[in-house]
Design an enzyme around this catalytic site. Structure first.
Site, mmCIF file in Angstrom:
data_model
loop_
_atom_site.group_PDB
_atom_site.id
_atom_site.type_symbol
_atom_site.label_atom_id
_atom_site.label_comp_id
_atom_site.label_asym_id
_atom_site.label_seq_id
_atom_site.Cartn_x
_atom_site.Cartn_y
_atom_site.Cartn_z
ATOM 1 N N HIS A 1 -16.952 28.122 27.021
ATOM 2 C CA HIS A 1 -17.356 27.338 25.848
ATOM 3 C C HIS A 1 -18.864 27.196 25.707
ATOM 4 O O HIS A 1 -19.327 26.640 24.719
ATOM 5 C CB HIS A 1 -16.709 25.948 25.905
ATOM 6 C CG HIS A 1 -15.232 25.977 25.680
ATOM 7 N ND1 HIS A 1 -14.660 26.413 24.505
ATOM 8 C CD2 HIS A 1 -14.197 25.649 26.500
ATOM 9 C CE1 HIS A 1 -13.340 26.325 24.600
ATOM 10 N NE2 HIS A 1 -13.034 25.877 25.801
ATOM 11 N N GLY B 1 -5.808 -14.093 4.641
ATOM 12 C CA GLY B 1 -4.408 -14.492 4.611
ATOM 13 C C GLY B 1 -4.074 -15.353 3.402
ATOM 14 O O GLY B 1 -4.832 -15.430 2.434
ATOM 15 N N LYS C 1 -12.918 -2.998 5.130
ATOM 16 C CA LYS C 1 -11.796 -3.907 5.423
ATOM 17 C C LYS C 1 -10.999 -3.407 6.632
ATOM 18 O O LYS C 1 -10.557 -4.198 7.472
ATOM 19 C CB LYS C 1 -10.883 -4.019 4.198
ATOM 20 C CG LYS C 1 -9.589 -4.824 4.428
ATOM 21 C CD LYS C 1 -9.871 -6.251 4.898
ATOM 22 C CE LYS C 1 -8.688 -7.193 4.769
ATOM 23 N NZ LYS C 1 -7.502 -6.831 5.518
ATOM 24 N N ARG D 1 -1.240 -3.724 22.495
ATOM 25 C CA ARG D 1 -0.060 -4.131 21.716
ATOM 26 C C ARG D 1 1.094 -3.162 21.965
ATOM 27 O O ARG D 1 2.257 -3.571 22.065
ATOM 28 C CB ARG D 1 -0.400 -4.197 20.229
ATOM 29 C CG ARG D 1 -1.408 -5.285 19.889
ATOM 30 C CD ARG D 1 -1.474 -5.557 18.400
ATOM 31 N NE ARG D 1 -2.569 -6.468 18.069
ATOM 32 C CZ ARG D 1 -2.686 -7.113 16.919
ATOM 33 N NH1 ARG D 1 -1.758 -6.951 15.979
ATOM 34 N NH2 ARG D 1 -3.709 -7.914 16.688
ATOM 35 N N GLU E 1 -10.784 -7.514 14.301
ATOM 36 C CA GLU E 1 -9.844 -8.638 14.466
ATOM 37 C C GLU E 1 -8.907 -8.373 15.646
ATOM 38 O O GLU E 1 -8.666 -9.260 16.474
ATOM 39 C CB GLU E 1 -9.053 -8.794 13.169
ATOM 40 C CG GLU E 1 -8.061 -9.913 13.115
ATOM 41 C CD GLU E 1 -7.281 -9.878 11.796
ATOM 42 O OE1 GLU E 1 -6.036 -9.875 11.848
ATOM 43 O OE2 GLU E 1 -7.917 -9.845 10.718
ATOM 44 N N TYR E 2 -8.392 -7.145 15.744
ATOM 45 C CA TYR E 2 -7.546 -6.771 16.887
ATOM 46 C C TYR E 2 -8.312 -6.989 18.191
ATOM 47 O O TYR E 2 -7.772 -7.515 19.171
ATOM 48 C CB TYR E 2 -7.148 -5.290 16.793
ATOM 49 C CG TYR E 2 -5.912 -4.968 16.007
ATOM 50 C CD1 TYR E 2 -5.743 -5.396 14.694
ATOM 51 C CD2 TYR E 2 -4.905 -4.185 16.560
ATOM 52 C CE1 TYR E 2 -4.610 -5.065 13.967
ATOM 53 C CE2 TYR E 2 -3.761 -3.853 15.843
ATOM 54 C CZ TYR E 2 -3.622 -4.290 14.542
ATOM 55 O OH TYR E 2 -2.493 -3.952 13.829
ATOM 56 N N ALA F 1 0.837 -1.204 0.000
ATOM 57 C CA ALA F 1 0.000 0.000 0.000
ATOM 58 C C ALA F 1 0.871 1.253 0.000
ATOM 59 O O ALA F 1 1.998 1.243 0.488
ATOM 60 C CB ALA F 1 -0.908 -0.010 1.224
#
EC number: 1.1.1.44
Length: 481
Positions: free
Chosen positions: A451, A132, A184, A286, A191-192, A78
């Site tokens: 604000h 995969g 994707k 991770r 998946e993580y 990529a």
């Protein structure tokens, strides 16, 4: 030589080679090309020997061997490599030819390329490819998006080579622009999350004194129930695996790598303002694992609770862990679909959420029976705002939430880190809370930065309070918090 190839594929790393062989098996003539031509020759002599695959010695040679309209799939790294190939291909192509990027491109790049190639009358598709090397060879999950006119041209090939779930293809048109690569990306983020949840379940079991064989047996059992999935299945296999030195898993260094797609999901969640907390924690876990030397030093200095993980009824607690994992998984997918819904709104994509769940049912890393339940939820209500509100998932959490709370509470008391399990529970409790303490947060922002805030019953009207009696009555323009 007359043009006879149905499609060309550029990039003969293992994924590319396997996709070529998959297409060949389904009766398509594929022209294979690689920047290093010797790799083409080696592929034809070895893996593709005896097939109908043809090679090309240059891009011009490849283009000449393709039937019209030409279909060219890129499976290269990529980023700039994709742009470089597009730049070289465009002068060789005709209006209506199709370029497909099957790499892990960022969805914004895909959207940009769609715009650029539209002006040159070349059709462009950015397709997620999951599963995969094995999936590429025998049936991946494919998530194509881009120029919709390209879909009828590539649909026969894509739906032939993709995985099938209940005889339905795990491939359907996702949407315009970068929609395919966005979906994707979310898949990879989920998946993580799935992997982190499983790792936390494993760590709790380990703390409770289960052997690897006992853990494998438990995962085997879960894989025959509602957690039936590829990742649970491979976890069982990993726990069972032994080499000549015994169990391998305990000898693997506990520092997790990542290729960035989970991080992209977390960044997108922040950009779209969607609380995709579980995937975020999975990414940060991770990052924390990578601090191995610091963790080793800290383990000798920082104190935790002086209790060992222990339960009176182990089988009952293992069942609690299963429910905690399942409930957290529901939250993770609910968050992922929230992100896709918000991105679809912002980018004018007409996403078929049930169709996306079906695409993920087979061929990909997160494939599971659970995805069929998601498909059913969107079939029941295509306008479903959140998976947590579907009757099936409401009931599942109703059944499992006491177990979920038991596991998270005990893990905290035992000093076992469970960032994904706990953030999922916090999100669930936050989502079901009618009134959160953000009223105080708004008051704080107004106090120090003027604000402004809205009052209950007067939504849309922003007011400022002079909290100390010394400030002005104007709202902030430069100080943001």
């Amino acid at each position: 030589m007359s043009a006879k190839a149905d499609i060309a594929l550029i990039g003969l790393a293992v994924m590319g080679q396997n996709l070529v062989l998959n297409m060949n098996d389904k009766g398509f003539v594929v022209c294979a090309y690689n920047r290093t031509v010797e790799k083409v020759n080696q592929f034809l002599k070895n893996e593709a020997k005896g097939t109908n695959v043809i090679g090309a010695t240059s891009l011009q040679d490849m283009v000449n061997k393709l039937k019209l309209p030409r279909k060219i799939m890129l499976l290269v790294k990529a980023g700039s490599a994709v742009d470089d190939f597009i730049q070289q291909l465009v002068p060789l192509l005709s209006p209506g030819d199709v370029i497909i990027d099957g790499g892990n491109s960022e969805y914004q790049d895909t959207a940009r390329r769609c715009d650029e190639l539209r002006a040159k009358k070349i059709l462009y598709v950015g397709s997620g490819v999951s599963g995969g090397e094995e999936g590429a060879r025998h049936g991946p999950s494919l998530m194509p998006g881009g120029h919709p006119e390209a879909w009828p041209l590539i649909q026969p090939i894509f739906q032939s080579i993709c995985a099938k779930a209940d005889k339905e293809p795990c491939c359907e048109w996702v949407g315009e622009g970068g929609a395919g690569h966005f979906v994707k990306m979310v898949h990879n983020g989920i998946e993580y999350g799935d992997m982190q949840l499983i790792c936390e379940a494993y760590q709790i079991m380990k703390a409770l004194g289960l052997s690897q064989a006992e853990m494998a047996t438990e995962f085997e059992k879960w894989n025959s129930e509602e957690l039936d999935s590829f990742l649970i299945e491979i976890t069982r296999d990993i726990l069972n695996y032994q080499d000549d030195r015994g169990y391998l898993l305990e000898r693997i260094r506990d520092t997790a790598g990542q290729k960035g797609t989970g991080k992209w999901t977390a960044i997108s969640a922040l950009q779209y303002g969607v609380p995709v907390t579980l995937i975020g924690e999975a990414v940060f876990s991770r990052c924390l694992s990578a601090l191995k030397d610091e963790r080793v030093a800290a383990s000798k200095q920082l104190k935790g609770p002086n209790v060992n993980a222990k339960v009176e009824d182990l089988p009952k607690f293992l069942n609690h862990i299963k429910h905690a994992l399942y409930c957290s998984k529901i939250v993770s997918y609910a968050q992922g679909f929230m992100l896709m819904r918000e991105a679809a709104k912002e980018n004018n994509w007409n996403l078929n959420y049930g169709g996306i769940a079906l695409m993920w049912r087979g061929g990909c890393i997160i494939r599971s029976v659970f995805l069929g339940n998601i498909k059913d939820a969107y079939t029941r209500n295509p306008q479903l705002s959140n998976l947590l509100l579907d009757d099936f998932f409401k009931k599942a959490i109703e059944v499992g939430q006491n177990s979920w709370r038991q596991v998270v509470a005990n893990a905290f008391l035992w000093g076992i880190p469970v960032p994904a399990l706990s953030t999922a529970l916090s999100f669930y409790d936050g989502y079901r809370t009618e009134k959160l303490p953000a009223n105080l947060l708004q008051a704080q922002r107004d106090y120090f930065g003027a604000h402004t805030y809205e009052l209950l019953g007067a939504e849309g009207k922003f007011v400022h309070t002079n909290w100390t009696g010394t400030g002005g009555n104007v709202s902030a323009s430069t100080y943001q918090a």
